[in-house]
Design a protein around this motif. Structure first.
Motif, PDB file in Angstrom:
ATOM      1  N   SER A 178       0.836  -1.206   0.000  1.00 48.82           N
ATOM      2  CA  SER A 178       0.000   0.000   0.000  1.00 48.82           C
ATOM      3  C   SER A 178       0.870   1.257   0.000  1.00 48.82           C
ATOM      4  O   SER A 178       2.021   1.251   0.449  1.00 48.82           O
ATOM      5  CB  SER A 178      -0.932   0.010   1.206  1.00 48.82           C
ATOM      6  N   ILE A 179       0.311   2.311  -0.493  1.00 48.12           N
ATOM      7  CA  ILE A 179       1.017   3.602  -0.557  1.00 48.12           C
ATOM      8  C   ILE A 179       1.310   4.110   0.848  1.00 48.12           C
ATOM      9  O   ILE A 179       2.358   4.707   1.093  1.00 48.12           O
ATOM     10  CB  ILE A 179       0.191   4.615  -1.371  1.00 48.12           C
ATOM     11  N   LYS A 180       0.423   3.838   1.805  1.00 48.68           N
ATOM     12  CA  LYS A 180       0.646   4.277   3.185  1.00 48.68           C
ATOM     13  C   LYS A 180       1.912   3.656   3.750  1.00 48.68           C
ATOM     14  O   LYS A 180       2.717   4.327   4.385  1.00 48.68           O
ATOM     15  CB  LYS A 180      -0.545   3.877   4.072  1.00 48.68           C
ATOM     16  N   LYS A 181       2.096   2.360   3.534  1.00 48.30           N
ATOM     17  CA  LYS A 181       3.274   1.673   4.055  1.00 48.30           C
ATOM     18  C   LYS A 181       4.544   2.225   3.423  1.00 48.30           C
ATOM     19  O   LYS A 181       5.547   2.428   4.091  1.00 48.30           O
ATOM     20  CB  LYS A 181       3.166   0.170   3.813  1.00 48.30           C
ATOM     21  N   LEU A 238       5.028   5.237   2.198  1.00 46.34           N
ATOM     22  CA  LEU A 238       5.252   6.583   2.738  1.00 46.34           C
ATOM     23  C   LEU A 238       5.791   6.538   4.163  1.00 46.34           C
ATOM     24  O   LEU A 238       6.674   7.323   4.531  1.00 46.34           O
ATOM     25  CB  LEU A 238       3.968   7.411   2.677  1.00 46.34           C
ATOM     26  N   ILE A 239       5.290   5.635   4.985  1.00 44.18           N
ATOM     27  CA  ILE A 239       5.779   5.508   6.362  1.00 44.18           C
ATOM     28  C   ILE A 239       7.241   5.082   6.370  1.00 44.18           C
ATOM     29  O   ILE A 239       8.070   5.663   7.067  1.00 44.18           O
ATOM     30  CB  ILE A 239       4.893   4.511   7.157  1.00 44.18           C
ATOM     31  N   THR A 244       9.394   7.995   5.125  1.00 47.51           N
ATOM     32  CA  THR A 244       9.493   9.048   6.140  1.00 47.51           C
ATOM     33  C   THR A 244      10.461   8.654   7.241  1.00 47.51           C
ATOM     34  O   THR A 244      11.327   9.446   7.635  1.00 47.51           O
ATOM     35  CB  THR A 244       8.098   9.345   6.741  1.00 47.51           C
TER      36      THR A 244
END
Length: 191
Positions: free
Chosen positions: A3-6, A8-9, A12
């Motif tokens: 997923s894009i969230k993973k 990005l995390i 970051t």
């Protein structure tokens, strides 16, 4: 599928870690020991006049004899520091009892004159002035009837200095001040 969230995390966290490691290498040098004795209450003044000395001060403590000395190092370029014999323990000895007190303050005026005010006795303030950062001329102010604490010196807008001190009287303190056009001559203290 990731997923894009993973992504990005993870990105970051990676960037923060890299930034933290890089900051340590870019901004902090390895510390160097500049004193060999018990040292407290560091203070620095940065000279506004190009080519004139800036200074770093500290108290050297002799616990065996209950004495304090004020020492300094100076620089004109911010890189090379002078450790002259004339700047080592240029104020003192100052006797104390109990906890080690902060007995001095420092300032530099817009003309480039460095001033250090120190409580050198219970009823005495010594103001030390330097034009070049290589040596200090002393002016002793000792016309006090009551014990003093906490002398604080500041530069004034007109190139002079103002000195504040608290005077103890019957379990209370009053704040007094005096001004000087050059650090060498001082008016009488006023309440």
């Amino acid at each position: 599928m990731i997923s894009i969230k993973k992504v990005l995390i993870v990105l970051t966290i990676s960037l923060i870690t890299i930034a933290a490691v890089s900051a340590q290498n870019l901004y902090w040098e390895n510390p160097e020991e500049i004193t060999e004795t018990d040292t407290r209450f560091p203070s620095a003044v940065s000279n506004p006049v190009k080519g004139k000395a800036s200074a770093f001060f500290w108290e050297e403590v002799d616990k065996e004899r209950n004495r304090i000395y004020i020492s300094a190092q100076t620089t004109t370029d911010g890189i090379t520091w002078r450790d002259d014999r004339g700047l080592k323990r240029f104020i003192g000895p100052i006797n104390y009892s109990g906890e080690v007190p902060d007995v001095y303050s420092s300032a530099v005026n817009k003309k480039g004159t460095i001033a250090v005010a120190a409580l050198t006795n219970t009823k005495e303030i010594t103001v030390s002035i330097s034009e070049d950062g290589r040596g200090f001329k002393k002016k002793i102010i000792n016309n006090f009837e009551q014990p003093l604490v906490a002398p604080r010196i500041y530069a004034t807008h007109n190139g002079g200095f103002i000195l504040f001190a608290s005077m103890g009287m019957n379990d209370s303190f009053k704040l007094y001040y005096t001004v000087s056009p050059n650090g060498s001559t001082w008016e009488d203290f006023k309440e």
